[in-house]
Design an enzyme around this catalytic site. Structure first.
Site, PDB file in Angstrom:
ATOM      1  N   HIS A  86      31.729  32.469  18.287  1.00 33.34           N
ATOM      2  CA  HIS A  86      32.407  32.926  17.073  1.00 33.34           C
ATOM      3  C   HIS A  86      31.446  33.137  15.909  1.00 33.34           C
ATOM      4  O   HIS A  86      31.786  33.805  14.944  1.00 33.34           O
ATOM      5  CB  HIS A  86      33.606  32.027  16.712  1.00 33.34           C
ATOM      6  CG  HIS A  86      33.263  30.712  16.086  1.00 33.34           C
ATOM      7  ND1 HIS A  86      33.172  29.535  16.796  1.00 33.34           N
ATOM      8  CD2 HIS A  86      33.027  30.368  14.803  1.00 33.34           C
ATOM      9  CE1 HIS A  86      32.892  28.542  15.969  1.00 33.34           C
ATOM     10  NE2 HIS A  86      32.800  29.018  14.753  1.00 33.34           N
ATOM     11  N   ASP A 222      32.076  28.319  23.880  1.00 30.10           N
ATOM     12  CA  ASP A 222      31.866  29.006  22.598  1.00 30.10           C
ATOM     13  C   ASP A 222      30.371  29.141  22.262  1.00 30.10           C
ATOM     14  O   ASP A 222      29.864  28.462  21.378  1.00 30.10           O
ATOM     15  CB  ASP A 222      32.605  28.223  21.500  1.00 30.10           C
ATOM     16  CG  ASP A 222      32.752  29.031  20.210  1.00 30.10           C
ATOM     17  OD1 ASP A 222      32.091  30.076  20.082  1.00 30.10           O
ATOM     18  OD2 ASP A 222      33.525  28.602  19.337  1.00 30.10           O
ATOM     19  N   SER A 651      29.197  24.904  12.845  1.00 30.61           N
ATOM     20  CA  SER A 651      29.369  25.666  14.072  1.00 30.61           C
ATOM     21  C   SER A 651      28.018  26.151  14.550  1.00 30.61           C
ATOM     22  O   SER A 651      27.238  26.695  13.771  1.00 30.61           O
ATOM     23  CB  SER A 651      30.268  26.867  13.825  1.00 30.61           C
ATOM     24  OG  SER A 651      31.592  26.491  14.007  1.00 30.61           O
TER      25      SER A 651
HETATM   26  N1  ARG Z   1      37.999  26.181  14.356  1.00 32.67           N
HETATM   27  C1  ARG Z   1      36.641  26.608  14.536  1.00 32.67           C
HETATM   28  C2  ARG Z   1      36.007  26.927  13.194  1.00 32.67           C
HETATM   29  O1  ARG Z   1      36.493  26.527  12.186  1.00 32.67           O
HETATM   30  C3  ARG Z   1      36.542  27.731  15.494  1.00 32.67           C
HETATM   31  C4  ARG Z   1      37.026  29.054  14.997  1.00 32.67           C
HETATM   32  C5  ARG Z   1      36.851  30.173  15.977  1.00 32.67           C
HETATM   33  N2  ARG Z   1      37.813  30.141  17.038  1.00 32.67           N
HETATM   34  C6  ARG Z   1      39.065  30.656  16.948  1.00 32.67           C
HETATM   35  N3  ARG Z   1      39.861  30.562  17.966  1.00 32.67           N
HETATM   36  N4  ARG Z   1      39.497  31.276  15.885  1.00 32.67           N
HETATM   37  O2  ARG Z   1      35.289  27.841  12.922  1.00 32.67           O
HETATM   38  N1  GLU Z   2      34.379  26.039  13.713  1.00 34.84           N
HETATM   39  C1  GLU Z   2      33.716  25.565  12.525  1.00 34.84           C
HETATM   40  C2  GLU Z   2      32.639  26.524  12.021  1.00 34.84           C
HETATM   41  O1  GLU Z   2      32.726  27.710  12.225  1.00 34.84           O
HETATM   42  C3  GLU Z   2      33.151  24.241  12.794  1.00 34.84           C
HETATM   43  C4  GLU Z   2      34.249  23.334  13.018  1.00 34.84           C
HETATM   44  C5  GLU Z   2      34.507  22.494  11.813  1.00 34.84           C
HETATM   45  O2  GLU Z   2      34.987  22.989  10.780  1.00 34.84           O
HETATM   46  O3  GLU Z   2      34.209  21.330  11.981  1.00 34.84           O
HETATM   47  O4  GLU Z   2      31.729  26.138  11.328  1.00 34.84           O
END
Ligand code: ARG
Ligand code: GLU
Length: 721
Positions: A86, A222, A651
């Site tokens: 991502h 990921d 991330s």
């Molecule tokens: N929750 C994670 C973050 O804050 C992953 C986001 C990407 N994945 C998704 N299914 N949208 O970035």
């Molecule tokens: N998915 C998050 C990011 O893009 C990291 C997950 C979190 O917020 O801990 O940085």
């Protein structure tokens, strides 16, 4: 016997207090002073200097800020960089076409020549960090106005930066820490030639999509791979075909031994933003009104977009990224509210404040310095309350009705036109390009429905903060928002992309003139002017006061709660966080385990599904249990969790074992624990990582890109002994 028992108890208590690390995002240059002992007690086998050292190569030399929004790490001596899928998604999407759909099918360069350059993408190394608090705060006094204080600090920062010793290819920036009580300078090296090397298909890299996002158990691979290119001298250079793979000072070794319960892990990266030192009054507002307001607005927006995406292939592609980004924060806030309620975040803060006040009142000097700070903060937050809601409503609704975004773009062009022909000609191509890109992911049928769904929330708010003229318009439709929306989108010229783009090509001045009579422009202007007049000035004034009080309160906490070790809130600078691999109890009788396996991917498999399809090749590898050197006891590990304190921006951060070997790739947190941005609770806050063996398995066995694995240094730290 009794004595022995007591001794044992004391021993256990001592070590459990010492070993309860978990919380904290620590500055690498202070590890030796603040954390090394505790890290070792948790099992770390290397020293603080192996992690951060200025003169000798250390782990920090393998860590990069990836594009300024994520983290990456160098994993080969030829500049190979690992980050999340991502995080690399923009690059993957940009190079995707219907014929070469890298989002759907993945991408793997077979050699350097096939690696794809990415305009605008960069990685930044941190060469060194310096405490420059004294220099930056030189001349600052407590009696100063906030404005004078800020001006002096800016001036000092300029001086410090200019005087900083650095090479021509290095840069430097200074950031405030602990709410502006301390300042650190970061000397950086930025490489602008970063090429896409590999990415799995989304059915692996984003397996489970929004349904699984922020959730455990998780089964997502990921990750994506990039390579840094440098000039022939190995120094940063603009993109050129002459550039060569960068040779890093340090690249991470990769452990094939996996992690077990209780193992030490640390995460090294660039966490974006946390607010851990707010008073209870502020947290209460977040839980009770700010998060719920934003969640309710996004509920409506997501329902509209989802309705279209389910029925229209084209819209599904156009709105996929937007939907994911709206849903990401929406889901996180829900977890945040849930977690803060469940762990009584507000109550914990209140208790802490009682103790703080008790100590302050016990000392005449502290009382004089800090006796009123909490009360003043409470008053300020009470004043902020209605303005905070108005801010959330405006800030959430306006960007989601995208007609307003078009208008903002054209107003910018109009402003350039007012400055004269040169400015206009400079701005015109930019506006055209932006709108062309914008309309690619826009369908006015969706937008009409968003208007219809969101304007009632705007109109329904406290009338002191909404625009009277807009309320009047709405009253004219007597609650029939559908009719209002239909009429507006029919009469404005701006919903029709062809008309707008054509006008920009043929007669931009004519288009700008036509804006004067456009009903959508009139509406957007009324909304914006009302916000600027009725909300913004007070909001800004109160917020500035709060910022100053938070600074005092921060210093006060450090002066008063002296037994507590303080770490600065995340601010997108390099940090280390550490803890152990462990599961958690999500709720009554629900305990979560540490590792997930490919078996779990297959359990979730729904053929042809948008979120849970599994590629044929992966199913085949599973059937044959063909895991090569990456499997463990006949199973293929996929993800794992640990108690490392992370946030957005982490991330792509490496998860490192006791020896500093790469064991995982951080990409998320568990839902119940997303409140760690505001109040970390060791019982339910866990970060989620892809097991590095799954990454290697996908590269090698799934994609057949074993040549990339050959670049890496694989080790067996556990088998050595
Ligand atoms: N929750 C994670 C973050 O804050 C992953 C986001 C990407 N994945 C998704 N299914 N949208 O970035
Ligand atoms: N998915 C998050 C990011 O893009 C990291 C997950 C979190 O917020 O801990 O940085």
């Amino acid at each position: 016997m009794k004595v022995l028992k007591l001794f044992l108890l004391a021993f256990v208590l001592f070590f459990s207090s010492l070993a309860r690390a978990d919380e904290g995002m620590w500055l690498p240059l202070l590890l030796e002073k603040l954390n090394e002992q505790q890290m070792k007690s948790l099992g770390m086998k290397i020293s603080a200097r192996d992690i951060y050292s200025v003169n000798n190569g250390s782990l920090k030399d393998a860590i990069v800020s990836f594009g300024g929004f994520c983290t990456g790490e160098v994993i080969s001596s030829k500049g190979l960089v690992l980050t999340n899928h991502h995080c690399g998604f923009d690059a993957i999407q940009n190079h995707s076409t219907l014929d070469n759909n890298y989002i759907r099918d993945g991408f793997w360069a077979r050699n350097y020549a096939e690696e794809i350059p990415n305009q605008g993408l960069f990685v930044t190394f941190i060469a060194r960090i310096e405490d420059v608090s004294k220099l930056v705060l030189n001349g600052v006094t407590s009696g100063m106005s906030e404005k004078d204080r800020q001006a002096l600090i800016e001036k000092n920062m300029g001086l410090v930066k200019n005087a900083a010793k650095r090479e021509t290819y290095q840069d430097a920036f200074i950031r405030g820490f602990f709410e502006g009580n301390q300042y650190y300078m970061f000397v950086t090296e930025t490489y602008n030639d970063v090429r896409l090397v590999g990415a799995p298909p989304s059915s692996i890299g984003n397996f489970g999509k929004d349904t699984d996002n922020w959730m455990w158990p998780r089964h997502t691979g990921d990750f994506s791979l990039f390579r840094i290119y440098a000039g022939k001298d190995n120094k940063p250079a603009a993109y050129s075909t002459e550039n060569v793979p960068f040779v890093p000072k340090k690249s991470l070794s990769i452990s094939l031994d996996g992690t077990a319960k209780g193992d030490f892990t640390m995460i090294f990266g660039f966490p974006g933003r946390t607010t851990e030192y707010l008073p209870a009054a502020a947290v209460k507002q977040i839980v009770e009104v700010n998060d719920p307001t934003k969640i309710a607005i996004r509920d409506k927006a997501l329902a509209v977009i989802d309705g279209f995406m389910r029925n229209d292939e084209q819209i599904k592609i156009q709105y996929a990224a937007k939907y994911a980004s709206i849903a990401n924060a929406w889901k996180k806030w829900q977890g945040e509210v849930l977690g803060l309620n469940r762990t009584d975040g507000v109550g914990k803060k209140k208790k802490y404040e009682e103790e703080f006040n008790r100590r302050v009142l016990a000392s005449a000097q502290l009382k004089q310095q800090y006796g009123t700070v909490l009360g003043d903060l409470e008053k300020a937050y009470a004043e902020l309350y209605p303005y905070g809601i108005a801010r959330d409503i405006y800030g959430e609704i306006i960007p989601k009705i995208e007609l307003f975004t078009v208008i903002q773009q054209l107003k910018q062009l109009k402003a350039a036109q007012n400055q004269g022909e040169t400015a206009f000609q400079a701005q015109l191509p930019k506006t055209k390009e932006r709108l062309r890109e914008f309309y690619k992911e826009y369908d006015s049928r969706v937008d009409v429905k968003l208007f219809e769904a969101l304007m009632p929330i705007y109109i329904g708010q406290d009338s002191a903060y909404s625009a009277p003229s807009v309320r009047q318009k709405s009253a004219g439709y007597a609650g029939d928002y559908a009719r209002w929306a239909q009429e507006l989108y029919k009469t404005t010229v701006l919903a029709d992309e062809n008309k707008v783009l054509e006008a920009l090509d043929k007669d931009p001045a004519g288009l700008l003139n036509a804006l004067t009579n456009d009903p959508a422009v009139a509406l957007q202007t009324e909304l914006a002017q009302n916000y600027s007049a009725k909300v913004l000035p007070r909001l800004t004034e109160i917020q500035a006061r709060i910022n100053a009080l938070q600074r005092t309160y921060m210093q006060a906490q450090m002066d008063v709660m002296t037994e507590k070790k303080f770490y600065p809130d995340a601010n997108s600078t390099l940090r280390v966080t550490y803890g152990t691999v462990k599961g958690y109890e999500a709720r009554d009788a629900v305990a979560y385990d540490i590792h997930t396996y490919l078996d779990g991917v297959m359990e979730k498999y729904v053929p042809g599904d948008y979120e849970f399809d599994v590629p044929a090749k992966l199913r085949e590898l599973y059937q044959k249990k063909d895991y090569g050197q990456y499997g463990a006891a006949g199973k293929m590990p996929v993800c794992f969790i640990a108690a490392n304190h992370t946030t957005g921006g982490n991330s792509g951060s490496p998860a490192l074992d006791a020896y500093g070997n790469l064991v995982g790739l951080n990409f998320d947190r568990v839902w119940e624990g997303t409140m760690s941005d505001i109040n970390y609770d060791p019982s339910i806050c866990r970060n989620i990582m892809v097991d590095i063996r799954y990454v290697l398995f996908i590269i090698d066995k799934y994609a057949g890109a074993g040549h990339l694995v050959k670049e890496m240094k694989l080790v067996h730290p556990k088998k050595k002994k």
